[in-house]
Scaffold this motif. Structure first.
Motif, PDB file in Angstrom:
ATOM      1  N   SER A  92      43.663  30.568  52.617  1.00 15.93           N
ATOM      2  CA  SER A  92      43.491  31.801  51.856  1.00 15.93           C
ATOM      3  C   SER A  92      44.155  32.928  52.645  1.00 15.93           C
ATOM      4  N   THR A  93      45.056  33.664  52.011  1.00 20.59           N
ATOM      5  CA  THR A  93      45.716  34.771  52.731  1.00 20.59           C
ATOM      6  C   THR A  93      44.696  35.837  53.118  1.00 20.59           C
ATOM      7  N   ASN A  94      43.615  35.987  52.327  1.00 24.80           N
ATOM      8  CA  ASN A  94      42.585  36.959  52.723  1.00 24.80           C
ATOM      9  C   ASN A  94      41.958  36.568  54.061  1.00 24.80           C
ATOM     10  N   GLN A 116      47.974  28.336  48.007  1.00 18.41           N
ATOM     11  CA  GLN A 116      46.715  28.383  48.765  1.00 18.41           C
ATOM     12  C   GLN A 116      45.875  27.157  48.402  1.00 18.41           C
ATOM     13  N   LYS A 120      40.446  32.371  46.836  1.00 21.59           N
ATOM     14  CA  LYS A 120      39.120  32.879  46.475  1.00 21.59           C
ATOM     15  C   LYS A 120      39.205  33.972  45.421  1.00 21.59           C
ATOM     16  N   GLY A 121      38.299  33.910  44.450  1.00 23.85           N
ATOM     17  CA  GLY A 121      38.087  35.018  43.532  1.00 23.85           C
ATOM     18  C   GLY A 121      36.871  35.789  44.007  1.00 23.85           C
ATOM     19  N   ARG A 122      36.349  36.663  43.166  1.00 22.82           N
ATOM     20  CA  ARG A 122      35.155  37.411  43.550  1.00 22.82           C
ATOM     21  C   ARG A 122      33.918  36.547  43.341  1.00 22.82           C
ATOM     22  N   ARG A 125      33.924  32.754  43.273  1.00 24.44           N
ATOM     23  CA  ARG A 125      34.757  32.022  42.318  1.00 24.44           C
ATOM     24  C   ARG A 125      36.068  31.581  42.978  1.00 24.44           C
ATOM     25  N   THR A 126      36.792  30.715  42.259  1.00 21.69           N
ATOM     26  CA  THR A 126      38.040  30.164  42.791  1.00 21.69           C
ATOM     27  C   THR A 126      39.232  30.866  42.148  1.00 21.69           C
ATOM     28  N   TRP A 127      40.297  31.066  42.935  1.00 21.61           N
ATOM     29  CA  TRP A 127      41.557  31.552  42.374  1.00 21.61           C
ATOM     30  C   TRP A 127      42.564  30.412  42.456  1.00 21.61           C
ATOM     31  N   GLU A 128      42.956  29.893  41.313  1.00 23.49           N
ATOM     32  CA  GLU A 128      43.906  28.777  41.303  1.00 23.49           C
ATOM     33  C   GLU A 128      45.244  29.236  41.855  1.00 23.49           C
ATOM     34  N   LYS A 185      45.242  37.260  31.823  1.00 20.72           N
ATOM     35  CA  LYS A 185      45.220  37.694  33.228  1.00 20.72           C
ATOM     36  C   LYS A 185      46.441  37.166  33.984  1.00 20.72           C
ATOM     37  N   GLY A 188      44.886  39.047  39.820  1.00 22.43           N
ATOM     38  CA  GLY A 188      43.518  39.444  40.140  1.00 22.43           C
ATOM     39  C   GLY A 188      43.470  39.946  41.569  1.00 22.43           C
ATOM     40  N   LEU A 189      42.525  40.817  41.843  1.00 19.88           N
ATOM     41  CA  LEU A 189      42.408  41.367  43.197  1.00 19.88           C
ATOM     42  C   LEU A 189      41.037  41.081  43.783  1.00 19.88           C
ATOM     43  N   ASN A 210      50.336  35.235  39.009  1.00 22.48           N
ATOM     44  CA  ASN A 210      50.961  34.045  38.424  1.00 22.48           C
ATOM     45  C   ASN A 210      52.407  34.361  38.082  1.00 22.48           C
ATOM     46  N   LEU A 218      44.641  27.197  32.783  1.00 20.50           N
ATOM     47  CA  LEU A 218      43.719  28.188  32.231  1.00 20.50           C
ATOM     48  C   LEU A 218      44.313  28.851  30.987  1.00 20.50           C
TER      49      LEU A 218
HETATM   50  C1  BT5 Z   1      39.896  37.658  41.079  1.00 21.30           C
HETATM   51  O1  BT5 Z   1      38.625  37.158  41.048  1.00 21.30           O
HETATM   52  O2  BT5 Z   1      40.562  37.924  40.104  1.00 21.30           O
HETATM   53  C2  BT5 Z   1      40.439  37.830  42.474  1.00 21.30           C
HETATM   54  C3  BT5 Z   1      41.579  36.906  42.762  1.00 21.30           C
HETATM   55  C4  BT5 Z   1      42.186  37.205  44.113  1.00 21.30           C
HETATM   56  C5  BT5 Z   1      43.136  36.140  44.551  1.00 21.30           C
HETATM   57  C6  BT5 Z   1      43.892  36.532  45.776  1.00 21.30           C
HETATM   58  S1  BT5 Z   1      45.191  35.444  46.117  1.00 21.30           S
HETATM   59  C7  BT5 Z   1      45.446  36.161  47.641  1.00 21.30           C
HETATM   60  C8  BT5 Z   1      44.081  36.436  48.225  1.00 21.30           C
HETATM   61  N1  BT5 Z   1      43.568  35.297  48.940  1.00 21.30           N
HETATM   62  C9  BT5 Z   1      42.479  34.783  48.324  1.00 21.30           C
HETATM   63  O3  BT5 Z   1      41.850  33.790  48.739  1.00 21.30           O
HETATM   64  N2  BT5 Z   1      42.180  35.520  47.255  1.00 21.30           N
HETATM   65  C10 BT5 Z   1      43.090  36.616  47.068  1.00 21.30           C
HETATM   66  P1  BT5 Z   1      37.704  37.096  39.759  1.00 21.30           P
HETATM   67  O4  BT5 Z   1      37.707  38.410  39.071  1.00 21.30           O
HETATM   68  O5  BT5 Z   1      36.418  36.569  40.267  1.00 21.30           O
HETATM   69  O6  BT5 Z   1      38.425  36.056  38.826  1.00 21.30           O
HETATM   70  C11 BT5 Z   1      38.342  34.687  39.072  1.00 21.30           C
HETATM   71  C12 BT5 Z   1      38.409  33.991  37.717  1.00 21.30           C
HETATM   72  O7  BT5 Z   1      39.735  34.131  37.184  1.00 21.30           O
HETATM   73  C13 BT5 Z   1      38.155  32.509  37.807  1.00 21.30           C
HETATM   74  O8  BT5 Z   1      36.795  32.220  37.677  1.00 21.30           O
HETATM   75  C14 BT5 Z   1      38.974  31.954  36.645  1.00 21.30           C
HETATM   76  O9  BT5 Z   1      38.264  32.100  35.429  1.00 21.30           O
HETATM   77  C15 BT5 Z   1      40.143  32.910  36.587  1.00 21.30           C
HETATM   78  N3  BT5 Z   1      41.304  32.414  37.335  1.00 21.30           N
HETATM   79  C16 BT5 Z   1      41.325  31.626  38.436  1.00 21.30           C
HETATM   80  N4  BT5 Z   1      42.582  31.415  38.849  1.00 21.30           N
HETATM   81  C17 BT5 Z   1      43.380  32.103  37.981  1.00 21.30           C
HETATM   82  C18 BT5 Z   1      44.774  32.282  37.884  1.00 21.30           C
HETATM   83  N5  BT5 Z   1      45.628  31.766  38.760  1.00 21.30           N
HETATM   84  N6  BT5 Z   1      45.233  33.042  36.845  1.00 21.30           N
HETATM   85  C19 BT5 Z   1      44.396  33.618  35.963  1.00 21.30           C
HETATM   86  N7  BT5 Z   1      43.069  33.484  36.010  1.00 21.30           N
HETATM   87  C20 BT5 Z   1      42.553  32.734  37.018  1.00 21.30           C
END
Ligand code: BT5
Length: 323
Positions: A92-94, A116, A120-122, A125-128, A185, A188-189, A210, A218
Motif C-alpha cells: 500500500s503506498t499509504n 498494490q 486500502k479504502g476507508r 475497506r479494500t481498494w482494488e 467512481k 478515491g482518496l 482507475n 466493479l
Molecule cells: C476510497 O475508499 O475510495 C479510498 C481509496 C484510496 C486508495 C488509495 S490507492 C493509494 C493509497 N494506498 C492505499 O492503500 N490506499 C490509497 P472508500 O470510500 O472506502 O471506497 C472503497 C469502496 O470503493 C470499496 O468498498 C469498493 O466498493 C469500491 N472500490 C474498490 N476498489 C475500487 C476501484 N478500483 N475503483 C472504483 N471503486 C472501487
C-alpha cells in the motif's frame, strides 16, 4: 531536484529522434559515461525503449506503458513535489508513505506505484489495485488543526478532479472523497494522519485512480482510459499537479476558497440521501442543500438543515426505500 535517472529521461525526450551521446549526457549531468550507461540500463529495465543511435549515443524509441516512478518524476512540474519515490508494485503506498512521514521526510514527498497487493479504502475497506491504475500517496504537513483534515480531504478530491480534467476528462465529486466520471467512481482518496490535540504532524493523502480497464469487476467503477488515451504515469503527474494547486489554496484560505468549485461539481446537490455512520446506522436522511465553507454536507430534513462532518452517503432513490 530531479533524480539523475529522471534527468536522463528528460534529456532523451528533449533530444528526440536525433538522440544524444553518452558524452553529452555525462556533460549535462556532470557524471562519467559509465554512470550514464548504468542509468540507461536501469531506465530500459523500468520500461523505456532506448536504442543506440549513431554508434555511441542513445535515442528514445518509446516511453514506458506502465506506471514508472521515474517517468512520473520527469513529468511532474509543480515544485511543491520535492521527491517522487516508489516501485512498480507494493503493498500500500499509504503504508510506505507513512514510514517516510514518521522518518521526518518533508511535505511534498510522494510514493507512487503501478499495482498494490493490499490497497486500502476507508473504514477497513479494500481498494482494488491491479496493474493499469495509479496508486499514489503524498505526504503533507499542513498548518491546520486536526478537525480541519476532513475538509482537506474534500480539497484533495477536488484537486484530483481538476488534475484529471487537465487531461480532457470531465469529472464530478461526491462528498466526501470520491471522484466520478458520468456517475461512476474513477478515483478515491484515503487520508491518514498523525496529530496532537491541536496540531497536525503529518497527513498522508492516498489516491487511487482507475486508468486502464483491466482486472476490476466493479460495475460502479470508471476508467480514465475509456475517455482519453493516456499512460498511467501521465495520469499520476496530472493528479499531482491538481493536488498541489488545491493544497496551496486550502493552506491559504481553508476550504472556503475551494467551496464554489467543489459545489459546482458536486453530484449530490438537490438529491435525496441517507447518511450513515461507520456502523451503518442512518444518522440523517433528507435532501442535500449543499456543502458549507467548512466542508460539511448540509442535509435538509423536516426539522431544518443538519451539517454533517463525516459519514457514508447513499442516494435514497437507488435504495428504493425511505431509510
Ligand atoms: C476510497 O475508499 O475510495 C479510498 C481509496 C484510496 C486508495 C488509495 S490507492 C493509494 C493509497 N494506498 C492505499 O492503500 N490506499 C490509497 P472508500 O470510500 O472506502 O471506497 C472503497 C469502496 O470503493 C470499496 O468498498 C469498493 O466498493 C469500491 N472500490 C474498490 N476498489 C475500487 C476501484 N478500483 N475503483 C472504483 N471503486 C472501487
Amino acid at each position: 531536484m530531479r533524480s539523475r535517472r529522471a534527468q536522463i529521461a528528460a534529456e532523451l525526450v528533449r533530444s528526440g529522434d536525433a538522440g544524444v551521446s553518452g558524452e553529452q549526457l555525462g556533460g549535462v549531468l556532470g557524471v562519467s559515461r559509465m554512470a550514464i550507461s548504468k542509468n540507461i540500463a536501469a531506465l530500459r529495465e523500468a520500461g523505456y525503449e532506448i536504442a543506440v543511435a549513431r554508434g555511441e549515443g542513445y535515442r528514445l524509441v518509446a516511453l514506458p506503458r506502465t506506471l514508472v516512478p521515474v517517468e512520473v518524476e520527469r513529468l511532474v512540474t509543480d515544485p511543491f513535489w520535492v521527491r517522487i519515490d516508489g516501485a512498480p508494485e507494493t503493498g500500500s503506498t499509504n503504508d510506505d508513505c507513512k514510514v517516510l512521514a514518521r522518518a521526518g521526510e518533508p511535505s511534498g514527498t510522494v510514493v507512487v506505484s503501478g499495482r498494490q497487493s493490499g490497497g486500502k479504502g476507508r473504514l477497513g475497506r479494500t481498494w482494488e489495485s491491479p496493474e493499469g491504475g495509479v496508486y499514489l500517496s503524498a505526504l503533507v504537513r499542513p498548518s491546520c488543526a486536526p478537525a480541519d483534515v476532513a475538509p482537506l480531504a474534500l480539497a484533495c478530491a477536488l484537486g484530483v478532479a481538476r488534475g484529471l480534467e487537465s487531461l480532457g476528462v470531465v469529472c464530478e465529486v461526491k462528498w466526501p472523497n470520491d471522484v466520478l466520471i458520468d456517475g461512476r467512481k474513477v478515483a478515491g482518496l484515503l487520508l491518514e494522519m498523525s496529530a496532537e490535540t491541536d496540531r497536525v504532524e503529518w497527513v498522508v493523502v492516498g489516491c487511487g485512480v482507475n486508468v486502464r480497464r483491466v482486472g476490476i469487476g466493479l460495475p460502479g467503477a470508471a476508467f480514465v482510459g475509456d475517455h482519453v488515451d493516456v499512460a498511467p504515469s501521465n495520469v499520476a503527474a496530472a493528479v499531482l499537479g491538481g493536488l498541489a494547486v488545491a493544497y496551496r489554496e486550502f493552506e491559504a484560505g481553508g476550504f472556503a476558497s475551494l467551496q464554489g468549485d467543489y459545489e459546482s461539481r458536486h453530484v449530490l446537490g438537490g438529491r435525496a440521501v441517507a447518511v450513515r455512520d461507520g456502523e451503518g446506522e442512518v444518522v440523517v436522511s433528507g435532501v442535500v442543500a449543499g456543502v458549507d465553507d467548512l466542508g460539511r454536507l448540509l442535509v435538509r430534513h423536516a426539522e431544518g438543515i443538519v451539517p454533517v462532518v463525516a459519514g457514508e452517503v447513499t442516494l435514497r432513490e437507488s435504495e428504493g426505500s425511505d431509510t
